[in-house]
Design a protein around this motif. Structure first.
Motif, PDB file in Angstrom:
ATOM      1  N   LEU A 319       0.871  -1.178   0.000  1.00 25.80           N
ATOM      2  CA  LEU A 319       0.000   0.000   0.000  1.00 25.80           C
ATOM      3  C   LEU A 319       0.905   1.224   0.000  1.00 25.80           C
ATOM      4  N   GLU A 320       0.493   2.265  -0.706  1.00 27.79           N
ATOM      5  CA  GLU A 320       1.369   3.433  -0.876  1.00 27.79           C
ATOM      6  C   GLU A 320       0.854   4.680  -0.160  1.00 27.79           C
ATOM      7  N   GLY A 321      -0.036   4.485   0.788  1.00 23.20           N
ATOM      8  CA  GLY A 321      -0.603   5.609   1.514  1.00 23.20           C
ATOM      9  C   GLY A 321      -2.079   5.368   1.741  1.00 23.20           C
ATOM     10  N   LEU A 322      -2.800   6.414   2.061  1.00 22.97           N
ATOM     11  CA  LEU A 322      -4.236   6.291   2.259  1.00 22.97           C
ATOM     12  C   LEU A 322      -4.940   6.067   0.929  1.00 22.97           C
ATOM     13  N   SER A 323      -6.225   5.820   0.997  1.00 19.19           N
ATOM     14  CA  SER A 323      -6.971   5.299  -0.151  1.00 19.19           C
ATOM     15  C   SER A 323      -6.746   6.087  -1.443  1.00 19.19           C
ATOM     16  N   GLU A 324      -6.961   7.401  -1.411  1.00 15.04           N
ATOM     17  CA  GLU A 324      -6.891   8.185  -2.648  1.00 15.04           C
ATOM     18  C   GLU A 324      -5.489   8.164  -3.251  1.00 15.04           C
ATOM     19  N   HIS A 325      -4.492   8.390  -2.413  1.00 17.63           N
ATOM     20  CA  HIS A 325      -3.123   8.410  -2.924  1.00 17.63           C
ATOM     21  C   HIS A 325      -2.696   7.024  -3.417  1.00 17.63           C
ATOM     22  N   ASN A 326      -3.007   6.001  -2.653  1.00 15.02           N
ATOM     23  CA  ASN A 326      -2.643   4.644  -3.051  1.00 15.02           C
ATOM     24  C   ASN A 326      -3.233   4.282  -4.400  1.00 15.02           C
ATOM     25  N   ASP A 327      -4.522   4.570  -4.585  1.00 16.17           N
ATOM     26  CA  ASP A 327      -5.176   4.181  -5.830  1.00 16.17           C
ATOM     27  C   ASP A 327      -4.660   4.985  -7.010  1.00 16.17           C
ATOM     28  N   ARG A 328      -4.162   6.185  -6.750  1.00 18.92           N
ATOM     29  CA  ARG A 328      -3.565   6.974  -7.826  1.00 18.92           C
ATOM     30  C   ARG A 328      -2.228   6.355  -8.251  1.00 18.92           C
ATOM     31  N   ARG A 330      -1.302   3.017  -7.651  1.00 25.65           N
ATOM     32  CA  ARG A 330      -1.400   1.614  -8.047  1.00 25.65           C
ATOM     33  C   ARG A 330      -2.558   1.353  -9.023  1.00 25.65           C
ATOM     34  N   GLN A 331      -3.769   1.563  -8.571  1.00 31.01           N
ATOM     35  CA  GLN A 331      -4.916   1.288  -9.445  1.00 31.01           C
ATOM     36  C   GLN A 331      -6.183   1.625  -8.673  1.00 31.01           C
ATOM     37  N   THR A 332      -7.167   2.146  -9.357  1.00 29.50           N
ATOM     38  CA  THR A 332      -8.431   2.474  -8.705  1.00 29.50           C
ATOM     39  C   THR A 332      -9.035   1.217  -8.069  1.00 29.50           C
ATOM     40  N   GLY A 333      -9.404   1.348  -6.805  1.00 28.03           N
ATOM     41  CA  GLY A 333     -10.004   0.224  -6.087  1.00 28.03           C
ATOM     42  C   GLY A 333      -8.994  -0.687  -5.407  1.00 28.03           C
ATOM     43  N   HIS A 334      -7.702  -0.443  -5.632  1.00 24.05           N
ATOM     44  CA  HIS A 334      -6.677  -1.322  -5.071  1.00 24.05           C
ATOM     45  C   HIS A 334      -6.662  -1.288  -3.536  1.00 24.05           C
ATOM     46  N   PHE A 335      -6.861  -0.106  -2.952  1.00 21.64           N
ATOM     47  CA  PHE A 335      -6.809   0.028  -1.499  1.00 21.64           C
ATOM     48  C   PHE A 335      -7.880  -0.852  -0.834  1.00 21.64           C
ATOM     49  N   HIS A 336      -9.088  -0.752  -1.334  1.00 22.80           N
ATOM     50  CA  HIS A 336     -10.186  -1.545  -0.757  1.00 22.80           C
ATOM     51  C   HIS A 336      -9.931  -3.035  -0.952  1.00 22.80           C
ATOM     52  N   ARG A 337      -9.479  -3.437  -2.140  1.00 18.36           N
ATOM     53  CA  ARG A 337      -9.216  -4.856  -2.400  1.00 18.36           C
ATOM     54  C   ARG A 337      -8.127  -5.392  -1.464  1.00 18.36           C
ATOM     55  N   THR A 338      -7.135  -4.557  -1.201  1.00 17.20           N
ATOM     56  CA  THR A 338      -6.044  -4.993  -0.338  1.00 17.20           C
ATOM     57  C   THR A 338      -6.517  -5.200   1.097  1.00 17.20           C
ATOM     58  N   LEU A 339      -7.353  -4.294   1.601  1.00 17.37           N
ATOM     59  CA  LEU A 339      -7.882  -4.465   2.954  1.00 17.37           C
ATOM     60  C   LEU A 339      -8.742  -5.727   3.054  1.00 17.37           C
ATOM     61  N   GLU A 340      -9.524  -5.985   2.003  1.00 23.53           N
ATOM     62  CA  GLU A 340     -10.332  -7.203   1.992  1.00 23.53           C
ATOM     63  C   GLU A 340      -9.439  -8.440   1.958  1.00 23.53           C
ATOM     64  N   GLN A 365       1.580  10.375   5.074  1.00 23.75           N
ATOM     65  CA  GLN A 365       0.490   9.396   5.166  1.00 23.75           C
ATOM     66  C   GLN A 365       0.913   8.082   5.827  1.00 23.75           C
ATOM     67  N   VAL A 366       2.207   7.942   6.076  1.00 24.29           N
ATOM     68  CA  VAL A 366       2.706   6.657   6.581  1.00 24.29           C
ATOM     69  C   VAL A 366       2.117   6.318   7.944  1.00 24.29           C
ATOM     70  N   LEU A 367       2.197   7.231   8.880  1.00 23.93           N
ATOM     71  CA  LEU A 367       1.712   6.931  10.233  1.00 23.93           C
ATOM     72  C   LEU A 367       0.186   6.828  10.300  1.00 23.93           C
ATOM     73  N   PRO A 368      -0.573   7.684   9.587  1.00 14.69           N
ATOM     74  CA  PRO A 368      -2.029   7.450   9.551  1.00 14.69           C
ATOM     75  C   PRO A 368      -2.379   6.088   8.954  1.00 14.69           C
ATOM     76  N   LEU A 369      -1.649   5.668   7.926  1.00 16.07           N
ATOM     77  CA  LEU A 369      -1.898   4.347   7.344  1.00 16.07           C
ATOM     78  C   LEU A 369      -1.570   3.249   8.348  1.00 16.07           C
ATOM     79  N   ALA A 370      -0.451   3.399   9.058  1.00 18.63           N
ATOM     80  CA  ALA A 370      -0.073   2.411  10.065  1.00 18.63           C
ATOM     81  C   ALA A 370      -1.153   2.278  11.128  1.00 18.63           C
TER      82      ALA A 370
END
Length: 547
Positions: A319-328, A330-340, A365-370
């Motif tokens: 994961l590369e950060g929180l949802s919006e940044h990560n999906d930008r 990696r790929q749209t929807g990647h953050f949610h799929r990874t949590l699942e 975003q590292v510590l909020p993600l952690a």
């Protein structure tokens, strides 16, 4: 009566002595010493059992005590001189015609608590190499198998094939016997050049030798993502499955030769997109390797197929950060799929890891993600961005900004159990505060070409996947040739600029970052290093000791 010989007899058979009346024992010894025929004492007891009304098991007990005496005085080789697993020279395998005598040998045991009874029994007697304690117990089939495998120098792969069992089962049999001291295992031959580490004035054995060697194997370039920081999107043909099997066999031989446990970290691309990945995974498991996966979220069914073979030691996703940044990135929807997917891994009881590639853009975003990952993964770590491939378009944080971030990251780790330490420079912050140091990036500071090598889909090998560091080709040169190549030795040594540093064994900076910022990886230190070099190594060392 020869008093010195009498004393040796008394000392050699203390348990027998306790089971015979004093006057009778003296008569036995007197007659034994006066015999004209030289024969072993247990054989003499056998011939006099009825005459002296001795316990019928006493001759066998005497044989057992003789074995103890031999084990106690046997010479054992120095571990440093061992080149392969060998049978403990103190080991005695005694065939007895009475059972439960091993129990009787234990100090203070009453013969009535587990009385000897007629029956054949093989008993092992040996001296533990580390404690010099004498062990006595009946041999079991697993003991005899391990001793046969090692004494006859059998190829475990051939034995496993003939008996239709995984090699890993035989490896475990040998390893368990080595843990008990029946077998002696040589020390790891994956060792640092101690002259480099001593230059800084600090040396610590736990960072000198690795007991595990990892093949970070990028089995395919195929990927279901297209990340903005991808190191390599070039086209490389993957090895055919039979070629890949040969690489695993080569790794097995390399690990045996270097006396280490082997690990295969399958990655890519997405390793599960490699044709025949399940067969490759099964082969690695059957050879006894620890197997890990560094990949993308996949279906639960795909993971269950691997679980039916053996669970991976861990499964790492990114994961590369929180949802919006990560999906930008990696790929749209990647953050949610990874949590699942992390939830599925937890349900399946698979150890999960989340890796973040640290850039200037996601630093905050590292510590909020952690915090968000608390309770969702087992471990969260980061690697700094390497400015190669598509990552060259992005930026690293500035040095002061990065140093401040490490302080905050270390502080957050005190209360968030998922936060893990990986970046070598975290040890600088800990060192300056007198805190316990950790092993660094790969447990030994920079592990490039030391306790791991990276192999690309076509067999090309690199010291580290994060930057171009070719050291050979495993198909052409073999892993042995690759590991001992001149270039591998240079990368393994690391930067000369780090030699005087007191935390050299657990740091060495990051060669990929040094390369990324246009420096010489063999001469210059990590550009983001903030170790205070104005103080002498001696002064720094005096203020801190390794844990």
């Amino acid at each position: 009566m020869n008093s010195s010989f009498l004393n040796r007899l008394e000392e050699s058979y203390p348990r027998c002595r306790t089971l015979v009346a004093g006057t009778v024992w003296s008569c036995i010894l007197e007659e034994y010493l006066g015999q004209r025929v030289d024969r072993p004492f247990p054989d003499f007891l056998s011939a006099r059992t009825d005459q002296f009304e001795l316990p019928p098991f006493l001759p066998d007990l005497a044989r057992l005590e003789e074995a103890v005496a031999r084990a106690r005085t046997a010479e054992t080789p120095s571990y440093s001189n061992l080149t392969q697993v060998t049978v403990n020279p103190s080991l005695q395998l005694i065939h007895l015609t009475w059972k439960n005598l091993a129990h009787l040998m234990k100090t203070g045991m009453d013969p009535q608590s587990s009385p000897p009874e007629p029956g054949d029994e093989l008993v092992l007697v040996w001296r533990r190499p580390q404690t010099s304690e004498i062990e006595i117990r009946p041999a079991i089939d697993e003991d005899l198998l391990a001793l046969k495998l090692v004494a006859e120098d059998m190829d475990l792969r051939i034995v496993a094939g003939e008996n239709k069992v995984p090699v890993s089962h035989l490896e475990e049999v040998v390893n368990r016997s080595a843990l008990m001291g029946l077998l002696l295992s040589p020390p790891s031959r994956i060792r640092r050049d101690s002259s480099v580490y001593l230059a800084g004035g600090v040396s610590h054995e736990q960072y000198q030798a690795s007991h595990v060697f990892t093949l970070q194997w990028h089995v395919t370039q195929a990927c279901d993502l297209h990340c903005r920081h991808c190191y390599d999107r070039s086209s490389r043909e993957s090895l055919q499955l039979d070629q890949a099997f040969r690489v695993l066999d080569d790794l097995y031989d390399f690990c045996r030769l270097h006396c280490v446990k082997g690990q295969v970290s399958f990655t890519g691309g997405n390793p599960l997109l490699y044709p025949g990945f399940t067969d490759l995974y099964r082969r690695a498991v059957n050879l006894g390797f620890q197997v890990a996966i560094l990949g993308n979220p996949v279906s639960k069914e795909e993971i269950e197929e691997l679980l039916a073979i053996e669970p991976p030691v861990y499964y790492q996703v990114s994961l590369e950060g929180l949802s919006e940044h990560n999906d930008r990135v990696r790929q749209t929807g990647h953050f949610h799929r990874t949590l699942e997917f992390l939830r599925a891994l937890r349900d399946l009881k698979i150890f999960s890891m989340v890796m973040l590639t640290l850039t200037k853009d996601n630093l905050s975003q590292v510590l909020p993600l952690a915090e968000m990952l608390r309770g969702k993964t087992d471990l969260f770590t980061f690697n700094r961005l390497s400015l190669v491939g598509e990552g060259a378009k992005l930026e690293l944080p500035e040095d002061k900004q990065f140093a401040s971030f490490l302080e905050a990251y270390s502080e957050a780790a005190k209360t968030n159990p998922v936060i893990g330490f990986k970046d070598n420079l975290l040890n600088i912050a800990r060192f300056q505060k007198g805190l316990e140091l950790f092993g660094g990036c790969c447990g030994f500071g920079c592990g490039a070409a030391f306790n791991f090598i990276s192999v690309l889909p076509d067999g090309e090998a690199h010291a580290c996947r994060k930057f171009p560091s070719p050291i050979g080709n495993v198909l052409k040169d073999g892993i042995e040739g690759v590991y001992h190549s001149d270039m591998a030795k240079r990368y393994r040594r690391g930067s000369r600029a780090c030699d005087p540093c007191p935390i050299r064994p657990v740091c060495g900076g990051c060669l990929a970052i040094t390369y990324s910022l246009g420096r010489d990886v063999f001469e210059d230190r990590d550009p983001l290093c903030f170790m205070n070099t104005t103080a002498s190594s001696e002064d720094l060392t005096r203020r801190h000791s390794f844990a």
